[in-house]
Design a protein around this motif. Structure first.
Motif, PDB file in Angstrom:
ATOM      1  N   SER A 256       0.833  -1.220   0.000  1.00  0.00           N
ATOM      2  CA  SER A 256       0.000   0.000   0.000  1.00  0.00           C
ATOM      3  C   SER A 256       0.856   1.254   0.000  1.00  0.00           C
ATOM      4  O   SER A 256       0.373   2.338  -0.307  1.00  0.00           O
ATOM      5  N   PHE A 258       1.871   2.607   2.637  1.00  0.00           N
ATOM      6  CA  PHE A 258       1.481   3.378   3.822  1.00  0.00           C
ATOM      7  C   PHE A 258       2.586   3.183   4.872  1.00  0.00           C
ATOM      8  O   PHE A 258       3.084   2.072   5.055  1.00  0.00           O
ATOM      9  N   TYR A 260       3.432   3.614   8.984  1.00  0.00           N
ATOM     10  CA  TYR A 260       2.759   3.709  10.288  1.00  0.00           C
ATOM     11  C   TYR A 260       3.760   4.294  11.275  1.00  0.00           C
ATOM     12  O   TYR A 260       4.788   3.669  11.540  1.00  0.00           O
ATOM     13  N   THR A 317       1.574   8.593   2.417  1.00  0.00           N
ATOM     14  CA  THR A 317       0.408   8.313   3.263  1.00  0.00           C
ATOM     15  C   THR A 317       0.950   7.918   4.632  1.00  0.00           C
ATOM     16  O   THR A 317       1.541   6.847   4.797  1.00  0.00           O
ATOM     17  N   CYS A 319       0.266   7.048   8.301  1.00  0.00           N
ATOM     18  CA  CYS A 319      -0.779   6.564   9.217  1.00  0.00           C
ATOM     19  C   CYS A 319      -0.307   6.824  10.643  1.00  0.00           C
ATOM     20  O   CYS A 319       0.495   6.070  11.200  1.00  0.00           O
ATOM     21  N   ILE A 325      -4.851  10.904   9.479  1.00  0.00           N
ATOM     22  CA  ILE A 325      -3.833  10.312   8.610  1.00  0.00           C
ATOM     23  C   ILE A 325      -3.403  11.411   7.641  1.00  0.00           C
ATOM     24  O   ILE A 325      -4.245  12.139   7.116  1.00  0.00           O
ATOM     25  N   GLN A 327      -2.282  12.650   4.209  1.00  0.00           N
ATOM     26  CA  GLN A 327      -2.237  12.203   2.825  1.00  0.00           C
ATOM     27  C   GLN A 327      -2.358  13.385   1.865  1.00  0.00           C
ATOM     28  O   GLN A 327      -1.517  13.583   1.019  1.00  0.00           O
TER      29      GLN A 327
END
Ligand code: FEO
Length: 661
Positions: A256, A258, A260, A317, A319, A325, A327
């Motif tokens: 993805s 993403f 974290y 992105t 998280c 979040i 983005q």
């Protein structure tokens, strides 16, 4: 669908698909898959001990949703629950929110609408959120972080909604950081997923052992390690120590893309917006969060950004663990972190290295308080963990520093004692100041003999070693923060004076010096932390409501107790008899000292002292704060007040030059 665990669940007729703000071109798509068909769920029982839920009280500082329906853009919102805080008997609204970010990735947000404080120095205006994520790889399911324990029932029910009733399908629980707002429910998850493996840094898992207090499967990861989730999808780890504790790491999903990041890049900002849609509204909270939590670790921020770049971790992105979040504005916001951290380092007039021992007593938390105090004085701070750093790092950091802070390490650890030996050999006698403090770890190396080792080789202490003889309270953290500020002031005062003199025209300083003020004592209390200061830069600023501004130097101890929403008392001094209270409160108090010892006072309803020597007092509430370079201009509303001597004239304060108070 049957009600689960005593929760009332109603059924949505068909699985639905929600597109999140597609009109704004957001990159993600959210879909409700078949096992998240709960339309509404109500809290009915199974509340954790010591936590009671009551009828909702109208106290929100943020704007909660009252709906429990599926809402376009916002996913699924639970019913509202109310948590009663045993510390102040106030009620706080809680809610959870589920949104599928992709077909495989879901966020569970715990919305703490009314939370009004995080630690002593961090007043919250818009509550906060604790964000947890589920990634369903083709072979492995991963849970990244959990929530605060007060969300137990709401969170566990949300997790069941996302993963299914059988939580044993969770293969990994990634713990990005062990502070209880993220890890508080890991133990509860493990009760229902006993075979799951908890993944974290070495320090993180050691912390977690203390928190969970039962055996669980562990996987220690370091930079560059990956978890295979199936079909080539990987979760890649990037340690990010000190953001915000030494245990922190980022996780990057290669599929993805993403990342974290837990505390890093977060904001205490509770809205239903899952993403960073409204930047102007978010920005003050994002920057204040950086100021409180990340600025003391500016160097660690830059190191983490460099590591992400080197490891191919995209920060598009992000998280986060708190707030939205990132983005839509991630490039700008990450850029701000870089810019602010670089500026903090450039502006630094001196450098302090703080040696602590991760996973030992309160060393990490107390060291963060000291760092926060030091940073208030425009000093740069480097944090070094004695249990993991090497001799070269110690020598390098000590070589650059003007000040050294040493949190007492445990006696029994030989490798740590070796590092202390390296530190003693690296210091520059006569050129550096040192502060030694207890860690309250149960086996602290005694601080007085430890300090003597440095004194014997000619190192000067900034003050006597700090003692911490019981579990730290607000007062202890205040003591450590103030000691950090004192050390920073000691190291920067000459430079600051020189800078101030060279930057100011003598004529301007004399002209501005003709602006007069009154004389006041400001008093404030938070828990066991109490403070006071003499103030003169005060002016009424509004009729409706009755409000005024007060300028408070950024390195004042009381500044931490005057966050938005905090109450304090303004004591007005009279023309006759102002000298004694002024003299008392102008004294340079040692860190943590009781400013009110020997002073006649009684508490206002907010708890802050009303001084017997005042001619009048005003109880106030902070409404906003403006950054005025070396001061905060604090606008407050007058809530209550009284005049003790109606014939007394207010004391005036005249100066000739504006370069001093
Ligand atoms: Fe959000 Fe450091 O915990």
């Amino acid at each position: 669908m049957a009600a689960q665990n005593g929760f009332c669940a109603s059924v949505v007729a068909s699985s639905s698909c929600i597109t999140s703000s597609s009109s704004r071109g957001r990159k993600v798509r959210s879909s409700l898959n078949n096992n998240i068909n709960i339309k509404a769920w109500s809290v009915t029982r199974h509340f954790p001990r010591r936590i009671s839920f009551k009828t909702t009280k109208n106290k929100a500082v943020a704007e909660p949703s009252s709906s429990n329906d599926v809402i376009d853009d916002f996913g699924l919102l639970s019913n509202m629950a109310v948590w009663s805080n045993p510390a102040n008997n106030e009620n706080y609204k809680l809610q959870t929110q589920i949104l599928n970010l992709t077909n495989e990735t879901t966020v569970i947000r715990s919305l703490d609408w009314d939370r009004d404080r995080f630690d002593i120095e961090f007043g919250l205006e818009k509550g906060t959120t604790y964000n947890s994520y589920v990634i369903k790889g083709s072979e492995k399911t991963v849970l990244i972080d959990t929530s605060h324990e007060k969300f137990e029932q709401l969170y566990m029910d949300s997790l069941v909604s996302v993963v299914g009733n059988d939580l044993s399908s969770i293969d990994y629980v990634v713990c990005s950081h062990t502070e209880p707002d993220h890890s508080g429910l890991i133990g509860k998850v493990l009760e229902r997923a006993p075979n799951a493996t908890v993944v974290g840094t070495k320090v993180c898992l050691a912390f977690l052992d203390n928190l969970v207090q039962k055996e669980f499967n562990k996987l220690v990861v370091k930079g560059g390690d990956v978890l295979e989730l199936g079909d080539g999808r990987q979760l890649k780890f990037v340690p990010a120590p000190n953001l915000h504790w030494p245990d922190t790491m980022f996780s990057y999903d290669t599929e993805s893309e993403f990342v974290y990041t837990c505390d890093a890049f977060g904001a205490h900002y509770c809205t239903k917006d899952v993403f960073d849609e409204e930047l102007p509204k978010l920005m003050p909270h994002f920057s204040f969060y950086y100021e409180c939590l990340m600025k003391p670790n500016a160097r660690s921020v830059l190191t983490a950004l460099r590591k992400c770049e080197a490891d191919g971790v995209k920060l598009s992105t992000v998280c986060t663990g708190h707030g939205p979040i990132l983005q839509r504005n991630s490039e700008e916001l990450i850029g701000d972190y870089k810019k602010w951290s670089e500026k903090a380092l450039e502006k630094a007039k001196s450098s302090v290295v703080v040696f602590y021992t991760a996973d030992y007593g309160f060393s990490d938390r107390l060291s963060q308080s000291i760092a926060r105090g030091v940073v208030k004085t425009d000093c740069e701070v480097a944090m070094l963990d004695l249990s993991t750093c090497d001799a070269q790092q110690i020598v390098e950091e000590v070589g650059r520093a003007s000040g050294i802070v040493l949190l007492a390490p445990p006696n029994a650890k030989e490798e740590i004692q070796d590092n202390v030996g390296v530190l003693i050999g690296a210091v520059k006698p006569g050129k550096q100041k040192i502060l030694v403090c207890e860690s309250y770890g149960g086996d602290d190396e005694p601080v007085d003999p430890l300090m003597r080792k440095f004194a014997e080789i000619g190192l000067q202490e900034s003050q006597s070693p700090l003692k911490c003889q019981s579990s730290p309270t607000e007062g202890t953290y205040q003591l450590y923060e103030e000691a950090g500020t004192d050390l920073g002031q000691l190291l920067t005062q000459k430079e600051k004076l020189k800078e101030m003199k060279s930057s100011m025209s003598a004529d301007v300083a004399r002209a501005l010096g003709r602006v007069s003020g009154g004389l006041y004592i400001v008093t404030a209390v938070q828990g066991t932390a109490k403070s006071a200061m003499v103030a003169s830069w005060i002016a009424q600023a509004s009729f409706e409501p009755l409000g005024f501004t007060i300028a408070v130097a950024k390195d004042r101890a009381i500044e931490s107790l005057m966050q938005v929403g905090d109450s304090f008392v303004l004591n007005c001094l009279g023309e006759d008899g102002f000298e004694a209270p002024m003299k008392h409160f102008l004294k340079r108090f040692p860190p943590g000292a009781d400013r009110f010892e020997g002073v006649d006072w009684k508490p206002a309803p907010c708890g802050s002292p009303i001084l017997a020597g005042a001619v009048s007092y005003v109880e106030c509430k902070v409404v906003s704060r403006m950054d005025a370079n070396d001061h905060w201009v604090i606008y407050s509303e007058a809530i209550d007040g009284g005049v003790f001597n109606k014939d007394a004239k207010t004391a005036s304060h005249f100066r000739k030059v504006a370069t001093y108070y």
